[in-house]
Design a protein around this motif. Structure first.
Motif, PDB file in Angstrom:
ATOM      1  N   ARG A  24     -18.746 -15.436  21.279  1.00  0.00           N
ATOM      2  CA  ARG A  24     -18.366 -16.710  20.651  1.00  0.00           C
ATOM      3  C   ARG A  24     -17.353 -16.528  19.515  1.00  0.00           C
ATOM      4  N   ASN A  25     -17.044 -15.266  19.166  1.00  0.00           N
ATOM      5  CA  ASN A  25     -16.044 -15.011  18.127  1.00  0.00           C
ATOM      6  C   ASN A  25     -14.642 -15.012  18.732  1.00  0.00           C
ATOM      7  N   THR A  26     -13.652 -15.161  17.869  1.00  0.00           N
ATOM      8  CA  THR A  26     -12.258 -15.201  18.341  1.00  0.00           C
ATOM      9  C   THR A  26     -11.561 -13.847  18.190  1.00  0.00           C
ATOM     10  N   PHE A 201      -8.476 -15.048  27.523  1.00  0.00           N
ATOM     11  CA  PHE A 201      -8.492 -15.550  26.146  1.00  0.00           C
ATOM     12  C   PHE A 201      -7.332 -14.941  25.344  1.00  0.00           C
ATOM     13  N   ILE A 202      -7.104 -13.632  25.551  1.00  0.00           N
ATOM     14  CA  ILE A 202      -6.025 -12.940  24.830  1.00  0.00           C
ATOM     15  C   ILE A 202      -4.668 -13.542  25.197  1.00  0.00           C
ATOM     16  N   ASP A 204      -4.039 -16.462  26.581  1.00  0.00           N
ATOM     17  CA  ASP A 204      -3.957 -17.861  26.144  1.00  0.00           C
ATOM     18  C   ASP A 204      -3.590 -17.956  24.664  1.00  0.00           C
ATOM     19  N   LYS A 205      -4.229 -17.117  23.866  1.00  0.00           N
ATOM     20  CA  LYS A 205      -3.979 -17.152  22.428  1.00  0.00           C
ATOM     21  C   LYS A 205      -2.522 -16.793  22.115  1.00  0.00           C
ATOM     22  N   LYS A 206      -2.026 -15.723  22.737  1.00  0.00           N
ATOM     23  CA  LYS A 206      -0.639 -15.287  22.509  1.00  0.00           C
ATOM     24  C   LYS A 206       0.364 -16.343  22.998  1.00  0.00           C
ATOM     25  N   THR A 207       0.063 -16.968  24.135  1.00  0.00           N
ATOM     26  CA  THR A 207       0.964 -17.989  24.687  1.00  0.00           C
ATOM     27  C   THR A 207       1.040 -19.201  23.773  1.00  0.00           C
ATOM     28  N   GLN A 208      -0.138 -19.625  23.307  1.00  0.00           N
ATOM     29  CA  GLN A 208      -0.182 -20.824  22.463  1.00  0.00           C
ATOM     30  C   GLN A 208       0.534 -20.607  21.133  1.00  0.00           C
ATOM     31  N   GLU A 209       0.550 -19.347  20.660  1.00  0.00           N
ATOM     32  CA  GLU A 209       1.256 -19.033  19.415  1.00  0.00           C
ATOM     33  C   GLU A 209       2.774 -19.165  19.572  1.00  0.00           C
ATOM     34  N   LYS A 210       3.289 -19.047  20.838  1.00  0.00           N
ATOM     35  CA  LYS A 210       4.728 -19.035  21.085  1.00  0.00           C
ATOM     36  C   LYS A 210       5.277 -20.383  21.553  1.00  0.00           C
ATOM     37  N   ARG A 245     -11.934 -21.520  28.483  1.00  0.00           N
ATOM     38  CA  ARG A 245     -10.619 -21.143  27.957  1.00  0.00           C
ATOM     39  C   ARG A 245     -10.062 -22.236  27.034  1.00  0.00           C
ATOM     40  N   ILE A 246     -10.218 -23.473  27.435  1.00  0.00           N
ATOM     41  CA  ILE A 246      -9.726 -24.585  26.607  1.00  0.00           C
ATOM     42  C   ILE A 246     -10.535 -24.695  25.317  1.00  0.00           C
ATOM     43  N   ILE A 247     -11.859 -24.448  25.413  1.00  0.00           N
ATOM     44  CA  ILE A 247     -12.707 -24.487  24.211  1.00  0.00           C
ATOM     45  C   ILE A 247     -12.275 -23.410  23.223  1.00  0.00           C
ATOM     46  N   MET A 248     -12.012 -22.193  23.739  1.00  0.00           N
ATOM     47  CA  MET A 248     -11.620 -21.093  22.850  1.00  0.00           C
ATOM     48  C   MET A 248     -10.250 -21.327  22.226  1.00  0.00           C
ATOM     49  N   LEU A 249      -9.357 -22.048  22.949  1.00  0.00           N
ATOM     50  CA  LEU A 249      -8.036 -22.358  22.389  1.00  0.00           C
ATOM     51  C   LEU A 249      -8.145 -23.270  21.170  1.00  0.00           C
TER      52      LEU A 249
END
Length: 664
Positions: A24-26, A201-202, A204-210, A245-249
């Motif tokens: 549950r951690n990011t 998750f990794i 998705d996180k990197k993509t959303q940052e860009k 995936r959407i929840i973690m974003l």
């Protein structure tokens, strides 16, 4: 299989730690390395063994077994056991999933090498017309551009480049191979699923940052999840757990204090190692430095003094020993029951070594002259006594079981034999009221040979000797010969010695409910309970217990509460028997108290003539009686189905097989 089970257990430890504490951690990158390390650690940890060294002192007796030994050496015909087929079942499972993996790999290769490619920097883009979800495999990125708008395609490309640049395909392949090896472990399949999800998750996180619009990227995720296929060995843009995936974003960044949770797995692994990866290593106690004995049989070092006593030890030698013990360590050495034969050979002696903390005693008797033994005292106050070890022509390992062997000592013996390639099973263990062993069944086997021994009596057992001869692939179990039955007994204190002697008295051998109510017959004469209560079992040749109808048929109303028949050794020695004089214990043949019976008595009690064979040849009663006890190597008794199966109709009344030393 033991290794694979341990690997599976470590996988479960890492999986549960991740699921309960970390998922549950990011900390997606940290989670990736945790899961990757867990997989590698799972295959390494079971190979690490923590040795636990246990020091033991071999008990040395004679290297010979008497003919009352019950020995069974035979080639093992293994019965059907479904566990024997587990390796085959496991192998079939590995083969199935390996073939499936190779098919998936070939399918992936076909997609990569059969479609048009375009290399841009270190990435190779492959356009396909198939309705597959976008995916990457190492530096290859496969996509159907017709399924996305220009902006969506850009987002998908960023996502897949993250997978390719961080080599997420290594994680996927390692997990897939682990699933092949551990296909039977459900945790492994769940582990693989969570590894793949964390990789998404990794990315998705990197993509959303860009990108500028988070909502548009989440819309692209949903669009990619509709009506597409994906390959198992690739990093797919679409994942079935799209909701997670959407929840973690949209989840807030976890606090750094939560990083301590990664350390929780360390004590769990330590507990696993301490409980499942220990190996007991038995090490013989290192003997004292080599120093020659004096003419009186005395050997002294800085921290130890020991005296060797044998049939040639003189009274002067014993006095010199007494003086040496007193002078060096101020301990008292005494001896009693000294007897010699006509040639002045020592045939009997009882020695005692005593200090303020306790005493060590030893009794020895042999009509041919006592066997050499050592009595010693150390500077630290420890003392003991043992026989002098004989040099053997081949490497025969020897172990003994006495009537006061504790249960925990059997566990030590099992571990020790297991290290030497033998399996020991102890069953039907019964003890007297005083805690001494009166019944035991011993089974020892290795891959090709096995041996068994049974004894049961109202009296404490005689000393049992186990000989393991790897050179000749032989296992022998039996009672020591007559001249070796005077075993050395060492106790930590005089109190312990007294307690042992007390436990061997008849009053501590008979159940409480029979002790005062039973009828006692001693050497054929009726006696009161007070006469036999303090009688020591060492002075008894045999003791049988009759109950119910067996007692009343012979002794009438007097026997209604049971009858205890005792024959003393003195009476037994005076009684003249017209038989070969060789006794053995056969619980299966005689169902009374399990007392020792001889071959002729066996036939008489069964009231049928058994088939007797000497060295494989049928023998008459005359030949049996003429056989000298000293010429017998072993005696075996076959009954019921076993005797008929081996000898047919001739064996219906039982079979006695005698092997002579000359035949051996």
């Amino acid at each position: 299989m033991d290794y694979l089970l341990k690997v599976s257990a470590v996988v479960a430890i890492f999986y549960l730690s991740y699921k309960l504490l970390l998922q549950r951690n990011t900390f997606f990158n940290e989670n990736r390395w945790f899961l990757l390390m867990g997989l590698v650690t799972a295959f390494i940890i079971p190979l690490l063994v923590i040795p636990v060294y246990i020091e033991y002192t071999p008990v040395v007796t004679s290297e010979y077994i008497s003919s009352d030994v019950v020995v069974l050496n035979e080639i093992i015909d293994k019965p059907f056991n479904i566990l024997d087929y587990l390796p085959i079942l496991y192998g079939l499972g590995v083969l199935f999933f390996l073939v499936k993996f190779l098919i998936q790999l070939m399918s992936l290769s076909f997609v990569i090498f059969k479609n048009k490619k375009e290399k841009v920097g270190r990435f190779t883009f492959i356009n396909t017309i198939k309705n597959n979800s976008p995916f990457s495999f190492f530096c290859w990125i496969i996509i159907n551009p017709n399924n996305f708008t220009k902006s969506e395609l850009e987002q998908v490309m960023i996502h897949e480049k993250v997978h390719a640049s961080q080599l997420h395909s290594i994680d996927v392949l390692l997990n897939q191979i682990s699933c092949i090896v551990l296909w039977f472990n459900p945790f492994m399949w769940l582990y693989r699923k969570d590894v793949q999800q964390n990789l998404e998750f990794i990315a998705d996180k990197k993509t959303q940052e860009k990108i500028d619009c988070k909502k548009s990227y989440q819309t692209t995720l949903l669009k990619a999840s509709v009506g597409v296929n994906h390959l198992t060995l690739s990093n797919n843009f679409y994942n079935s757990l799209i909701k997670n995936r959407i929840i973690m974003l949209n989840k807030s960044k976890s606090k750094k204090i939560n990083l301590f949770k990664f350390a929780v797995v360390i004590p769990l692994l330590a507990l696993f190692l301490m409980n499942f990866n220990k190996k007991e290593v038995f090490v013989k106690k290192v003997s004292q430095e080599s120093v020659n004995y004096s003419d009186s049989g005395i050997k002294e070092t800085k921290d130890r003094i020991e005296v060797i006593i044998d049939k040639n030890t003189s009274d002067e030698d014993l006095n010199n020993a007494k003086e040496a013990f007193t002078k060096k360590f101020a301990v008292d050495f005494s001896y009693t029951n000294l007897k010699r034969d006509s040639n002045y050979k020592l045939t009997s002696i009882e020695v005692k070594l005593e200090d303020r903390n306790g005493a060590v005693t030893a009794k020895h008797f042999d009509e041919l002259g006592i066997k050499p033994f050592i009595i010693y005292y150390n500077k630290d106050g420890s003392a003991g006594t043992h026989f002098v070890e004989k040099e053997k022509t081949n490497k025969v390992e020897e172990f003994v079981i006495t009537d006061n062997t504790p249960d925990e000592q059997f566990n030590v013996l099992k571990e020790l034999l297991a290290q030497k390639g033998y399996t020991l099973k102890i069953s039907n263990l019964k003890r007297t009221k005083g805690g001494l062993i009166r019944a035991i069944t011993i089974n020892i086997k290795n891959e090709t040979t096995k041996a068994s021994f049974k004894t049961s009596s109202a009296l404490p057992i005689k000393v049992i000797q186990i000989l393991l001869d790897k050179e000749n692939n032989s296992i022998k179990i039996g009672n020591l010969s007559k001249t070796d039955k005077e075993m050395v007994s060492g106790f930590s204190s005089q109190k312990a010695a007294n307690e042992y002697n007390e436990s061997k008295k008849v009053k501590n051998l008979i159940p409480e409910d029979q002790l005062n109510s039973a009828l006692y017959i001693l050497d054929g004469k009726e006696v009161t309970p007070e006469v036999i209560k303090d009688l020591n079992s060492d002075d008894i040749n045999s003791m049988s217990v009759l109950k119910d109808e067996k007692a009343t048929v012979v002794y009438g109303e007097k026997g209604k509460n049971g009858v205890i028949l005792i024959t003393s050794k003195e009476a037994h020695e005076n009684e003249k028997f017209s038989n070969i004089g060789k006794s053995f214990s056969d619980v299966n043949a005689i169902e009374d108290a399990g007392s020792d019976v001889n071959v002729i008595e066996y036939a008489r009690k069964e009231r049928k003539e058994p088939l007797c064979l000497i060295d494989g040849k049928v023998a008459s009663k005359k030949e049996l009686k003429a056989l000298s006890p000293d010429d017998i190597e072993s005696v075996s008794v076959l009954k019921n189905e076993k005797s008929i199966e081996k000898y047919g109709e001739k064996g219906k009344n039982g079979v006695i097989e005698i092997t002579t030393k000359e035949k051996k």
